[in-house]
Design an enzyme around this catalytic site. Structure first.
Site, PDB file in Angstrom:
ATOM      1  N   ASN A 148      38.018  24.527 -22.622  1.00 32.85           N
ATOM      2  CA  ASN A 148      39.278  24.640 -21.889  1.00 32.85           C
ATOM      3  C   ASN A 148      40.294  23.744 -22.574  1.00 32.85           C
ATOM      4  OD1 ASN A 148      37.798  26.163 -20.116  1.00 32.85           O
ATOM      5  ND2 ASN A 148      38.005  24.781 -18.377  1.00 32.85           N
ATOM      6  N   GLU A 204      34.503  21.715 -16.695  1.00 33.46           N
ATOM      7  CA  GLU A 204      35.301  20.504 -16.892  1.00 33.46           C
ATOM      8  C   GLU A 204      34.683  19.259 -16.242  1.00 33.46           C
ATOM      9  OE1 GLU A 204      39.725  22.390 -17.647  1.00 33.46           O
ATOM     10  OE2 GLU A 204      39.365  21.305 -15.773  1.00 33.46           O
ATOM     11  N   GLU A 224      39.266  28.673 -20.956  1.00 33.82           N
ATOM     12  CA  GLU A 224      40.560  28.552 -20.288  1.00 33.82           C
ATOM     13  C   GLU A 224      41.617  28.217 -21.318  1.00 33.82           C
ATOM     14  OE1 GLU A 224      41.160  25.895 -17.010  1.00 33.82           O
ATOM     15  OE2 GLU A 224      39.301  26.483 -16.000  1.00 33.82           O
ATOM     16  N   HIS A 284      32.409  24.584  -9.993  1.00 32.85           N
ATOM     17  CA  HIS A 284      33.820  24.371 -10.322  1.00 32.85           C
ATOM     18  C   HIS A 284      34.437  23.528  -9.208  1.00 32.85           C
ATOM     19  CE1 HIS A 284      37.355  26.092 -12.775  1.00 32.85           C
ATOM     20  NE2 HIS A 284      37.834  25.088 -12.046  1.00 32.85           N
ATOM     21  N   GLU A 330      46.291  25.249  -7.182  1.00 32.40           N
ATOM     22  CA  GLU A 330      46.094  24.430  -8.377  1.00 32.40           C
ATOM     23  C   GLU A 330      45.792  22.981  -7.993  1.00 32.40           C
ATOM     24  OE1 GLU A 330      45.642  24.816 -11.496  1.00 32.40           O
ATOM     25  OE2 GLU A 330      45.852  27.000 -11.536  1.00 32.40           O
ATOM     26  N   TRP A 331      44.742  22.801  -7.211  1.00 27.81           N
ATOM     27  CA  TRP A 331      44.206  21.490  -6.874  1.00 27.81           C
ATOM     28  C   TRP A 331      45.302  20.554  -6.351  1.00 27.81           C
ATOM     29  CZ3 TRP A 331      39.429  22.665  -6.350  1.00 27.81           C
ATOM     30  CH2 TRP A 331      38.803  23.538  -7.236  1.00 27.81           C
ATOM     31  N   TYR A 345      44.685  23.015 -23.180  1.00 28.07           N
ATOM     32  CA  TYR A 345      46.096  23.303 -22.899  1.00 28.07           C
ATOM     33  C   TYR A 345      47.015  22.556 -23.857  1.00 28.07           C
ATOM     34  CZ  TYR A 345      44.262  25.503 -18.732  1.00 28.07           C
ATOM     35  OH  TYR A 345      43.572  26.326 -17.890  1.00 28.07           O
ATOM     36  N   ARG A 388      35.280  35.514 -15.795  1.00 28.44           N
ATOM     37  CA  ARG A 388      34.602  34.262 -15.492  1.00 28.44           C
ATOM     38  C   ARG A 388      35.050  33.781 -14.119  1.00 28.44           C
ATOM     39  NH1 ARG A 388      34.766  28.610 -15.754  1.00 28.44           N
ATOM     40  NH2 ARG A 388      36.911  28.461 -16.512  1.00 28.44           N
ATOM     41  N   TRP A 444      43.493  31.528 -18.504  1.00 29.00           N
ATOM     42  CA  TRP A 444      43.638  30.948 -17.174  1.00 29.00           C
ATOM     43  C   TRP A 444      45.078  31.195 -16.751  1.00 29.00           C
ATOM     44  CZ3 TRP A 444      40.290  29.109 -13.672  1.00 29.00           C
ATOM     45  CH2 TRP A 444      40.847  28.574 -12.500  1.00 29.00           C
TER      46      TRP A 444
END
Length: 452
Positions: free
Chosen positions: A298, A175, A357, A130, A412-413, A300, A86, A405
Site C-alpha cells: 500500500n 497495514e 492500495e 483490517h 476513512e477512519w 500513497y 480485495r 483504493w
C-alpha cells in the site's frame, strides 16, 4: 525461506502476462450494519462513540451500507471490468466477542458475497484483518496480550475452513504498522493507547499472529496464495535537517521494517530489535518467519519526519518541502518514489509484489449540475502512478497486479467522511452510487491494457 521471484516477460504495454487489475475495500469502512444479524462491536465502534475519536464525529454505523447493497457494488465492479476484488472479513461479524460462539448469519453474508463475485467472474481476495478487532478481545488486552496470536489463529481456522474452497488468495493483515503505531503509540486510531511497552508488545504479538495465520491457511486452503499487506513509504527528515535524521531513521524502522523484516527475513531491524527483546521468547522468530507467496504494497507518498520529544518515540510527522510538485492535485505528489519503492521491494524481499492500495483522496468530489462527478485530480494521480509502476517494471521490479483504493467513497477512519478516495461517489444520505470520471478512466485503462 520465502519464494524466489520467477523471471517474467513483459508485453507491449510493459506489463507481465496475466497482470491483475482490481479494487480494494475493507469491512468496517463500507459494510455498515454494525448491530445487525449478530455482529459484535469492534474497537472502531467504540472509538467512534468517544468524543474526538473521529474528526467529523461520524461513525461506521451505516457507511456505504454494503451489507445490504453488495449486489449493486458487484455490478459496478463488473462495469469497470476488474479481475479481482480485495475485501476484508469482519472478525466481530463472524465471532461477535472474538472467540467462542460463531455467528452463522455473519458467515452466510460472506458466502453470498463470495459466490456472487465468482459468478460475476471476479476473483475474491480476502484479508483476515483490517483493523476491526472485536471489543471483547480488546477488553482482554487486545494485541498487547500474547494470547492474541492464538485468538487470531482460531479465527483464521474458521475463515479458512468456511471459505477456502472458493477463496484462494489470502492476506493475513492490512497495514500492520499503521494500526499498531497509531493505535498503541500515537492516538490517531483505535484503541487509542500511547505507551511504548504496549506498542512493542503489539508489534511482536501481531507478528506472531501473522505467522500462525500463514500456517493455518497453508494447512486448510488447498492451493492457497498467501501474502501480507504492508504500507511502505520512504521516510525523509523534514527539511533535510540533521536534527531530524534520527527521527526519520527510527520512524523508518517502525513504519517500513518492523513487520516485513521479521516475517520475511527473520529478524527485527536493529533499533526495534533492542527495544523488543524482553518480549521475544525462544522460537518466536521461527514462528513469525513463515513462507509466503507475495508481498502486498500500500503506497500513497513519502513521509517527512521531525524530531518531537513530546511523542511516544520522539518522532513526529513533518511537512513536505515548500514547492513540492503537486501536479494540480492539491497535495505533494512523488511518483518517482513509488517507482523506487517497487524496485527496492523486489531487491530486498524477493517476492512478487501486488500493489494492494494506491489512490487519491480529497474533499473536492461533488456532482455537478448534470449529476456527474468529474475528478480530474484523481485521474492525474492515477496516470502518474501507473507510469511510475511501468517504469519500475522496466527497472526490474516484479509487479503482478494493481488494486485501486478504493471502489467506493467510504468511512476513512479518523477523517470520517471528509476524505473521498472512491472510484464511485456515494451520496451517504441516500446511498446513491455515481461512477466518477476516474471509474470510466480506469475501465478504459484496463480494456486498453488487456487488448494490447
Amino acid at each position: 525461506m520465502a519464494k524466489q521471484p520467477r523471471t517474467i516477460s513483459v508485453g507491449q504495454q510493459g506489463l507481465p502476462p496475466g497482470f491483475l487489475w482490481g479494487v480494494s475495500t475493507s469491512a468496517y469502512q463500507i459494510e455498515g450494519a454494525v448491530a445487525e444479524d449478530g455482529r459484535g462491536p469492534s474497537i472502531w465502534d467504540t472509538r467512534c462513540k468517544m468524543k474526538g475519536g473521529v474528526g467529523d464525529g461520524s461513525t461506521g454505523d451505516v457507511s456505504c451500507d454494503h451489507y445490504h447493497r453488495w449486489p449493486e457494488d458487484i455490478r459496478l465492479m463488473q462495469d469497470i471490468g476488474v479481475d479481482a476484488y480485495r475485501f476484508s472479513l469482519s472478525w466481530p461479524r463472524l465471532l461477535p466477542t472474538g472467540k467462542g460462539p460463531v455467528n452463522q448469519k455473519g458467515l452466510d453474508f460472506y458466502d453470498r458475497l463470495i459466490d456472487a463475485l465468482l459468478e460475476a467472474g471476479i476473483t475474491p481476495w480476502a484479508t483476515l484483518y483490517h483493523w476491526d478487532l472485536p471489543q471483547g478481545l480488546d477488553d482482554l488486552g487486545g494485541w498487547t496480550n500474547r494470547d492474541s496470536a492464538g485468538w487470531f489463529a482460531d479465527y483464521a481456522v474458521l475463515a479458512a475452513r468456511r471459505y477456502g474452497d472458493r477463496v484462494k488468495h489470502w492476506a493475513t493483515f492490512n497495514e500492520f504498522s499503521v494500526f499498531t503505531l497509531f493505535g498503541y503509540a500515537i492516538d490517531w486510531a483505535a484503541p487509542g493507547v500511547t505507551d511504548r511497552i504496549a506498542h512493542l508488545k503489539a508489534i511482536h504479538h501481531v507478528n506472531l499472529a501473522h505467522g500462525a495465520a500463514v500456517d493455518v491457511l497453508r494447512a486448510h486452503v488447498p492451493e492457497a496464495s498467501i501474502g501480507a499487506i504492508h504500507n511502505r513509504q520512504q521516510v525523509l527528515p523534514e527539511g533535510g535537517k540533521p536534527e531530524n535524521q534520527a527521527a526519520a531513521s527510527l520512524l523508518d524502522e517502525h513504519w517500513n521494517l518492523a513487520f516485513p523484516d521479521p516475517q520475511i527475513l527473520g529478524h527485527y531491524p536493529p533499533q526495534i530489535a533492542r527495544a523488543i527483546e524482553p518480549y521475544v521468547q525462544a522460537g518466536d522468530m521461527a514462528r513469525i518467519c513463515r513462507p509466503t507467496d507475495w508481498f502486498g504494497l500500500n503506497h500513497y507518498g513519502p513521509i517527512f519526519a521531525r524530531n518531537d520529544p513530546g511523542k511516544t518515540w520522539g518522532f513526529g510527522w513533518g511537512d513536505a518541502p515548500a514547492g513540492s510538485p503537486d501536479h494540480g492535485i492539491g497535495w505533494p505528489i512523488f511518483p518517482e518514489m513509488f517507482r523506487d519503492e517497487l524496485i527496492e521491494l523486489t531487491r530486498r524481499y524477493r517476492l512478487p509484489v501486488y500493489i494492494t492500495e494506491n489512490g487519491c483522496g480529497g474533499d473536492r468530489d461533488k456532482p455537478d449540475a448534470q449529476g456527474r462527478v468529474i475528478d480530474e485530480h484523481r485521474i492525474k494521480y492515477l496516470e502518474l502512478y501507473h507510469q511510475a509502476m511501468r517504469d519500475a517494471l522496466a527497472g526490474g521490479a516484479d509487479v503482478r497486479g494493481y488494486f485501486v483504493w478504493s471502489l467506493l467513497d467510504n468511512f476513512e477512519w479518523g477523517a470520517g467522511y471528509g476524505q473521498r478516495f472512491g472510484l464511485i461517489y456515494v451520496d451517504f444520505p441516500t446511498q446513491k452510487r455515481i461512477p466518477k470520471a476516474s471509474a470510466r478512466w480506469y475501465a478504459e485503462l484496463i480494456r486498453r491494457m488487456k487488448s494490447a
